[in-house]
Design a protein around this motif. Structure first.
Motif, PDB file in Angstrom:
ATOM      1  N   UNK A  72       7.682  -5.361  -5.381  1.00 17.42           N
ATOM      2  CA  UNK A  72       8.674  -4.955  -4.348  1.00 17.42           C
ATOM      3  C   UNK A  72       8.421  -5.322  -2.973  1.00 17.42           C
ATOM      4  N   UNK A  73       7.251  -6.238  -2.740  1.00 18.43           N
ATOM      5  CA  UNK A  73       6.877  -6.952  -1.317  1.00 18.43           C
ATOM      6  C   UNK A  73       7.227  -8.121  -1.016  1.00 18.43           C
ATOM      7  N   UNK A  74       8.301  -8.540  -1.793  1.00 19.45           N
ATOM      8  CA  UNK A  74       8.862  -9.799  -1.197  1.00 19.45           C
ATOM      9  C   UNK A  74      10.307  -9.695  -0.752  1.00 19.45           C
ATOM     10  N   UNK A  75      10.652  -9.259   0.342  1.00 20.72           N
ATOM     11  CA  UNK A  75      12.077  -8.998   0.647  1.00 20.72           C
ATOM     12  C   UNK A  75      12.831 -10.530   0.699  1.00 20.72           C
ATOM     13  N   UNK A  86       0.712  -1.183  -0.189  1.00 16.94           N
ATOM     14  CA  UNK A  86       0.072  -0.096   0.070  1.00 16.94           C
ATOM     15  C   UNK A  86       0.881   1.323   0.020  1.00 16.94           C
ATOM     16  N   UNK A  87       1.665   1.355  -0.623  1.00 16.90           N
ATOM     17  CA  UNK A  87       2.802   2.328  -0.670  1.00 16.90           C
ATOM     18  C   UNK A  87       3.574   2.650   0.537  1.00 16.90           C
ATOM     19  N   UNK A  88       3.588   1.706   1.344  1.00 16.23           N
ATOM     20  CA  UNK A  88       4.341   1.999   2.893  1.00 16.23           C
ATOM     21  C   UNK A  88       5.240   0.836   3.031  1.00 16.23           C
ATOM     22  N   UNK A  89       6.390   0.972   3.915  1.00 16.55           N
ATOM     23  CA  UNK A  89       6.880  -0.032   4.480  1.00 16.55           C
ATOM     24  C   UNK A  89       6.182  -0.362   5.994  1.00 16.55           C
ATOM     25  N   UNK A  90       5.601  -1.448   5.747  1.00 20.43           N
ATOM     26  CA  UNK A  90       4.975  -2.203   6.885  1.00 20.43           C
ATOM     27  C   UNK A  90       5.569  -3.435   7.368  1.00 20.43           C
ATOM     28  N   UNK A  91       5.211  -3.653   8.722  1.00 21.92           N
ATOM     29  CA  UNK A  91       5.762  -5.131   9.210  1.00 21.92           C
ATOM     30  C   UNK A  91       5.333  -6.195   8.341  1.00 21.92           C
ATOM     31  N   UNK A  92       6.438  -7.361   8.237  1.00 20.26           N
ATOM     32  CA  UNK A  92       5.928  -8.476   7.137  1.00 20.26           C
ATOM     33  C   UNK A  92       4.810  -9.157   7.750  1.00 20.26           C
TER      34      UNK A  92
END
Length: 344
Positions: A117-120, A20-26
């Motif tokens: 970009x959501x899969x570290x 959602x366009x933010x850095x969030x807890x996994x």
């Protein structure tokens, strides 16, 4: 029912994701597997086994050699660039950009081999993914050896991973690896039914031009939900695979009653295909309280899901995919497996 799991799978331990366009807890965290495993033991579902190591050959049957080499060498290259935190891609070879030059820089390679970009990616990600694939393969072998069903507690999950890319929290496509292993062991036909809330785009892409593996997916409409660019109803396979792929995109807010109609159609397609084995990509994120999903299953609905899958009457491999309502995840998973056993 026997469950397969390795503690090595817990090594992939992301702290954050971009959502959602933010850095969030996994949300795809080790606790998912730990809670499911604890519930399985508490309820006495059956023996819990360590997976065997099948080596790299089954992975190569599904994933490209260059992708596997990238994943194997990634962390050393990441550290060599002076990085230390978990890695996120940020550029991709989209329309008008070239795909043929292979970048030398690690950031270019991350973009080449990813879909979001959501899969570290972390230090132990690939070791965990390989253990997850071995979990799937061990479950498949148990069923080939005569078990009516087996549960591979795969984590990280797999169904968004394609032949040469990761994404959607997935790095190796466990269901595809197991299906190909069945074929290599002599099975004429294998069916994969994906009941995860999100479309299994990676699995579809792997088998889209093949008639020996039937892929069916019931999921949220990709016009309004991840992965957006695959999973539509008009995708039915191509070339030799024409007619051997089917998607049921359903609207947000779908309850079990509406879902069950699509499930009935999918189960009938499986029966008509007459496969030797059935693989269930078991996402549990259709649950009403899942933090990243939009369907309305109650916990009891997962029991009904297991009952209906049992009625197909095939040797069945269950492989864990998504599901992020951590507190209810163990209950919902066991409900499917117990529902299957009760209906078998």
């Amino acid at each position: 029912m026997k469950t397969i799991f390795s503690k090595t799978q817990l090594g992939h331990d992301p702290k954050n994701e971009i959502s959602d366009g933010e850095l969030k807890p996994a949300v795809e965290i080790p606790q998912r597997a730990e809670i499911v495993l604890g519930t399985i033991r508490d309820c006495g579902l059956g023996e819990v086994m360590e997976p065997d190591d099948f080596g790299v050959d089954p992975l190569r049957r599904v994933h490209s050699a260059d992708y596997l080499a990238f994943m194997e060498s990634f962390w050393a290259r990441w550290i060599a660039e002076g990085r230390s935190s978990e890695a996120f891609p940020f550029v991709w070879p989209v329309r008008t950009l070239r795909e043929d030059p292979v970048p030398e820089h690690i950031d270019g390679l991350l973009g080449r081999y990813s879909m979001d970009s959501g899969t570290p990616v972390g230090e132990f990600t690939f070791e965990a993914a390989k253990a997850s694939a071995n979990t799937a393969l061990t479950a498949a072998r148990l069923v080939k050896q005569g078990e009516k069903a087996a549960f591979g507690l795969c984590r990280p999950p797999g169904h968004h991973s394609g032949p040469d890319f990761f994404g959607g929290y997935c790095f190796l496509n466990n269901a595809a690896i197991a299906a190909q292993w069945f074929r290599d062991q002599g099975a004429e036909r294998v069916a994969i039914l994906d009941v995860d809330y999100h479309h299994g785009n990676g699995t579809q892409s792997i088998f889209y031009d093949r008639s020996d593996v039937l892929f069916l997916s019931i999921h949220a409409d990709p016009k309004v939900e991840y992965p957006f660019f695959l999973g539509h109803a008009d995708e039915t396979g191509e070339n030799e695979g024409a007619g051997f792929n089917q998607n049921w995109p359903l609207p947000l807010g779908t309850h079990w009653r509406e879902y069950a109609r699509a499930l009935e159609e999918a189960c009938n397609k499986v029966v008509a295909f007459k496969p030797d084995y059935l693989i269930i990509s078991l996402g549990l994120d259709c649950f009403e309280n899942d933090p990243i999903s939009g369907f309305k299953f109650k916990s009891d609905d997962f029991t009904a899901l297991g009952n209906r899958l049992a009625a197909i009457g095939l040797p069945t491999v269950f492989l864990m995919e998504g599901g992020y309502a951590v507190d209810a995840l163990g209950t919902n998973c066991v409900n499917v497996l117990r529902g299957f056993e009760a209906g078998a």
